[in-house]
Design an enzyme around this catalytic site. Structure first.
Site, PDB file in Angstrom:
ATOM      1  N   HIS A 346      16.704 -20.497  22.857  1.00 45.05           N
ATOM      2  CA  HIS A 346      17.778 -21.424  22.495  1.00 45.05           C
ATOM      3  C   HIS A 346      17.401 -22.018  21.362  1.00 45.05           C
ATOM      4  CE1 HIS A 346      17.962 -22.065  27.241  1.00 45.05           C
ATOM      5  NE2 HIS A 346      18.641 -21.125  26.876  1.00 45.05           N
TER       6      HIS A 346
HETATM    7  C1  LIG Z   1      17.739 -12.993  25.569  1.00 42.00           C
HETATM    8  C2  LIG Z   1      18.662 -14.443  25.569  1.00 42.00           C
HETATM    9  C3  LIG Z   1      18.894 -14.897  26.490  1.00 42.00           C
HETATM   10  C4  LIG Z   1      19.689 -16.114  26.604  1.00 42.00           C
HETATM   11  N1  LIG Z   1      20.046 -16.802  27.652  1.00 42.00           N
HETATM   12  C5  LIG Z   1      20.870 -17.999  27.529  1.00 42.00           C
HETATM   13  C6  LIG Z   1      21.545 -18.458  28.718  1.00 42.00           C
HETATM   14  O1  LIG Z   1      20.856 -18.025  29.957  1.00 42.00           O
HETATM   15  N2  LIG Z   1      22.144 -19.397  28.780  1.00 42.00           N
HETATM   16  C7  LIG Z   1      22.580 -20.070  27.410  1.00 42.00           C
HETATM   17  O2  LIG Z   1      23.278 -21.004  27.346  1.00 42.00           O
HETATM   18  N3  LIG Z   1      22.027 -19.584  26.405  1.00 42.00           N
HETATM   19  C8  LIG Z   1      21.277 -18.539  26.503  1.00 42.00           C
HETATM   20  N4  LIG Z   1      20.904 -18.044  25.166  1.00 42.00           N
HETATM   21  C9  LIG Z   1      21.375 -18.674  24.167  1.00 42.00           C
HETATM   22  C10 LIG Z   1      22.715 -18.277  23.445  1.00 42.00           C
HETATM   23  O3  LIG Z   1      22.970 -16.921  23.593  1.00 42.00           O
HETATM   24  C11 LIG Z   1      22.551 -18.872  22.146  1.00 42.00           C
HETATM   25  O4  LIG Z   1      22.483 -20.169  22.207  1.00 42.00           O
HETATM   26  C12 LIG Z   1      24.147 -18.652  21.523  1.00 42.00           C
HETATM   27  O5  LIG Z   1      24.374 -17.078  21.277  1.00 42.00           O
HETATM   28  C13 LIG Z   1      23.898 -18.919  20.031  1.00 42.00           C
HETATM   29  O6  LIG Z   1      25.163 -18.622  19.288  1.00 42.00           O
HETATM   30  P1  LIG Z   1      25.216 -18.597  17.867  1.00 42.00           P
HETATM   31  O7  LIG Z   1      26.718 -18.358  17.597  1.00 42.00           O
HETATM   32  O8  LIG Z   1      24.719 -19.682  17.094  1.00 42.00           O
HETATM   33  O9  LIG Z   1      24.448 -17.537  17.394  1.00 42.00           O
HETATM   34  P2  LIG Z   1      24.305 -15.971  17.764  1.00 42.00           P
HETATM   35  O10 LIG Z   1      24.922 -15.626  19.187  1.00 42.00           O
HETATM   36  O11 LIG Z   1      22.690 -15.461  17.589  1.00 42.00           O
HETATM   37  O12 LIG Z   1      25.350 -15.277  16.891  1.00 42.00           O
HETATM   38  C14 LIG Z   1      25.103 -14.914  15.363  1.00 42.00           C
HETATM   39  C15 LIG Z   1      25.674 -13.654  15.183  1.00 42.00           C
HETATM   40  O13 LIG Z   1      25.489 -13.547  13.940  1.00 42.00           O
HETATM   41  C16 LIG Z   1      25.174 -12.108  13.552  1.00 42.00           C
HETATM   42  N5  LIG Z   1      24.592 -12.249  12.346  1.00 42.00           N
HETATM   43  C17 LIG Z   1      23.173 -12.518  12.055  1.00 42.00           C
HETATM   44  N6  LIG Z   1      23.075 -12.590  10.499  1.00 42.00           N
HETATM   45  C18 LIG Z   1      24.080 -11.688  10.013  1.00 42.00           C
HETATM   46  C19 LIG Z   1      24.388 -11.134   8.704  1.00 42.00           C
HETATM   47  N7  LIG Z   1      23.341 -11.250   7.607  1.00 42.00           N
HETATM   48  N8  LIG Z   1      25.350 -10.299   8.735  1.00 42.00           N
HETATM   49  C20 LIG Z   1      25.870 -10.017   9.609  1.00 42.00           C
HETATM   50  N9  LIG Z   1      25.744 -10.697  10.975  1.00 42.00           N
HETATM   51  C21 LIG Z   1      25.086 -11.394  11.082  1.00 42.00           C
HETATM   52  C22 LIG Z   1      24.262 -11.602  14.550  1.00 42.00           C
HETATM   53  O14 LIG Z   1      24.261 -10.220  14.649  1.00 42.00           O
HETATM   54  C23 LIG Z   1      24.923 -12.425  15.742  1.00 42.00           C
HETATM   55  O15 LIG Z   1      25.975 -11.717  16.345  1.00 42.00           O
HETATM   56  C24 LIG Z   1      20.070 -16.636  25.062  1.00 42.00           C
HETATM   57  C25 LIG Z   1      19.961 -16.000  24.161  1.00 42.00           C
HETATM   58  C26 LIG Z   1      19.039 -14.820  24.160  1.00 42.00           C
HETATM   59  C27 LIG Z   1      18.720 -14.100  22.951  1.00 42.00           C
END
Ligand SMILES: Cc1cc2nc3c(=O)[nH]c(=O)nc-3n(C[C@H](O)[C@H](O)[C@H](O)COP(=O)(O)OP(=O)(O)OC[C@H]3O[C@@H](n4cnc5c(N)ncnc54)[C@H](O)[C@@H]3O)c2cc1C
Length: 531
Positions: A346
């Site tokens: 998280h």
């Molecule tokens: C194993 C795991 C289990 C989890 N379990 C839970 C749960 O049970 N409940 C819950 O609420 N949350 C959970 N989470 C947390 C949740 O997934 C995150 O809080 C959420 O996905 C954050 O969203 P975000 O958009 O900030 O980032 P992300 O979902 O990480 O999205 C970022 C995206 O940008 C892309 N990216 C990054 N850098 C680049 C670049 N330079 N060029 C192109 N693309 C790029 C990545 O590939 C990714 O697709 C979990 C996370 C993980 C990893």
């Protein structure tokens, strides 16, 4: 945002949003026993912890419906996948932002080794997550000057908060053997039991394969007099054990119960180590560096113990294997926590929202000091939410979509009329609350529509779908360019979108999030004021 299927107070629950949320019934004898045991130590059953009160033990509400994960790819992207003005690029790596002085004018990205550039006249919205959003800023010369110079990166804008304030949940998992047969998922997912579960899922989308990892959880106050719970406990109805290929389901029958502080104060950082987008940044969590976090974690472990040893658990013949009944002092428990705890994935806070010197974005997600650049992902949360982070991240994407899709106000209307009109225009526009990457002027040669696209996302799966959309919409209200750069564009302004917020996984989650709610409130206030 949500479409909640369970009973609940309409004042707190959404019923018509794109994100489906379900709440399983506690019919399983194992879950019913845990609820009873929690009540015996003073933690009452609270069927809707996303309602008026969070406190209590409950079945986990999950972004799962019909046995399927409700990811942003499914809930937000799938319905618009075939739009003429949407272009999706996968296997694209964003390598840097294109800056013209203190204005962001596009992104540079590579696909299969070929470097491309997408230009944006109005704004770029970065949604690369709590590790990669600061990485992208630093690679582009935005961050701590000395750090950037040491890596040979030209400093384009000083922002000391980039990559700082990294927060995450640090979670010890207590382990319990269960003597009674046929109760845990270890027993029920073995041999014929596994076949039964697979069939159940295949035919009815039900059973343990349709559930979230921790189907039951509790939100608990560490001491009396608190306004809201500060600890979270979650039960995984089985034991795991390490194996060379990662954790595997144990042959022993038991339960895993994690217990942790919900809003830890320990802060770490994430920074690049090379001027290369392919090199992972260095992550330093600094877990437990804030003394109250250690104290709260120990308290959470003690509460976990008290529930698992309550009289209601006796028929299950439960015995503690970790931390182990002999670890009775705070120091002994803490010593185990330091060895055994892990992240729950998280991470937040590395491009935090605020107005202090360490803030990276303002209340509308605009990067301080750089025009035409927004960040919309978990990195902008100044502190951790009171629960999991997936749904709050989606909420941030929704708010970004709202802000980026608001058309120019008509100066002839009074503030209230303008506000209404903006809401109406948003609903009727082609905009969809995904997450936006680029807003751009119609400077591409084709018709107002699909132009060019922008990266985000490095793997081809829906999990990392990267979307780039050139949205050739003309401003609904048709106004001339405004001084306000947020919506500053003429009727010739097109909008290029990208980057579905990329919440690849749909998880059980907490919909209560204090900091983001504050952000929403202040954002709405700003929005009204701006109008
Ligand atoms: C194993 C795991 C289990 C989890 N379990 C839970 C749960 O049970 N409940 C819950 O609420 N949350 C959970 N989470 C947390 C949740 O997934 C995150 O809080 C959420 O996905 C954050 O969203 P975000 O958009 O900030 O980032 P992300 O979902 O990480 O999205 C970022 C995206 O940008 C892309 N990216 C990054 N850098 C680049 C670049 N330079 N060029 C192109 N693309 C790029 C990545 O590939 C990714 O697709 C979990 C996370 C993980 C990893």
């Amino acid at each position: 945002m949500e479409s909640y299927a369970g009973e609940g107070d309409y004042a707190f629950r959404g019923r018509e949003g794109p994100l489906r949320v379900t709440n399983p019934e506690p019919h399983d004898p194992l879950f019913a026993t845990i609820i009873k045991a929690a009540a015996q130590v003073g933690i009452q059953h609270n069927p809707d912890y996303n309602g008026v009160s969070q406190e209590g033990v409950a079945m986990s509400q999950a972004t799962i419906a019909g046995g399927r994960r409700m990811s942003t790819a499914r809930c937000y992207l799938d319905p618009v996948r075939n739009r003429w003005n949407l272009q999706i690029e996968t296997k694209a790596l964003t390598e840097g932002l294109v800056l013209d002085g203190k204005r962001c004018t596009g992104v540079r990205y590579s696909v299969g080794g070929e470097v491309r550039e997408a230009r944006a006249a109005r704004a770029v919205v970065v949604s690369a997550g709590a590790f990669n959003s600061p990485q992208l800023l630093e690679l582009s010369g935005i961050g701590q000057p000395e750090r950037l110079r040491n890596l040979g990166i030209e400093v384009r804008h000083e922002l000391p908060g980039v990559g700082e304030n990294l927060r995450d949940h640090y979670v010890p998992r207590t382990r319990w053997l269960v003597g009674k047969k046929g109760i845990t998922f270890n027993d029920r997912a073995r041999g014929l039991g596994l076949a039964h579960q697979v069939l159940r899922y295949a035919l009815f989308r039900q059973g343990m394969l349709a559930m979230t990892g921790a189907p039951i959880r509790a939100f608990v106050c560490s001491r009396e007099g608190l306004e809201a719970p500060d600890l979270m406990l979650g039960w995984i109805p089985m034991l795991f054990e390490p194996s060379p290929r990662g954790p595997k389901i144990s042959r022993q029958s038991g339960l895993t119960l994690y217990a942790h502080a919900m809003r830890p104060e320990s802060k770490g950082s994430v920074h690049i180590t090379a001027a290369d987008a392919r090199r992972p940044p260095a992550i330093n969590f600094n877990f437990l560096s804030s003394p109250p976090d250690a104290e709260l974690t120990v308290r959470a472990v003690r509460i976990a113990r008290s529930i698992m040893t309550a009289p209601a658990m006796t028929p299950l013949q439960v015995s503690e294997t970790a931390p182990g009944a002999d670890r009775t002092t705070d120091d002994a428990i803490l010593d185990w926590v330091k060895k055994a705890a892990e992240t729950t994935y998280h991470p937040v806070g590395t491009c935090k929202m605020g107005s202090d010197p360490m803030a990276v974005v303002d209340a509308q997600l605009r990067v301080h000091g750089i025009a035409g650049l927004r960040i919309a992902d978990a990195s902008i949360m100044p502190t951790l939410a009171s629960g999991n982070t997936n749904a709050p991240s989606i909420m941030i994407g929704e708010k970004a979509a709202d802000w980026c899709s608001i058309p120019q106000p008509d100066p002839s209307l009074n503030a209230n009329d303008r506000f209404r009109r903006v809401g109406g225009a948003r609903r009727s526009s082609l905009f969809h609350p995904l997450a936006l990457l680029v807003e751009g002027r119609n400077n591409a040669p084709a018709s107002p529509g699909l132009r060019q696209c922008v990266s985000l996302g490095s793997t081809p799966s829906p999990a990392s779908i990267i979307v780039a959309v050139w949205h050739g919409i003309r401003s609904a209200s048709g106004h001339s360019p405004a001084a306000d750069d947020r919506f500053g564009g003429s009727t010739d302004t097109g909008l290029a979108y990208a980057s579905i917020a990329s919440h690849s996984l749909s998880f059980d989650h907490r919909l209560r999030f204090r900091a983001p709610l504050t952000a929403i409130a202040s954002a709405f206030r700003c929005q009204r004021e701006a109008l």
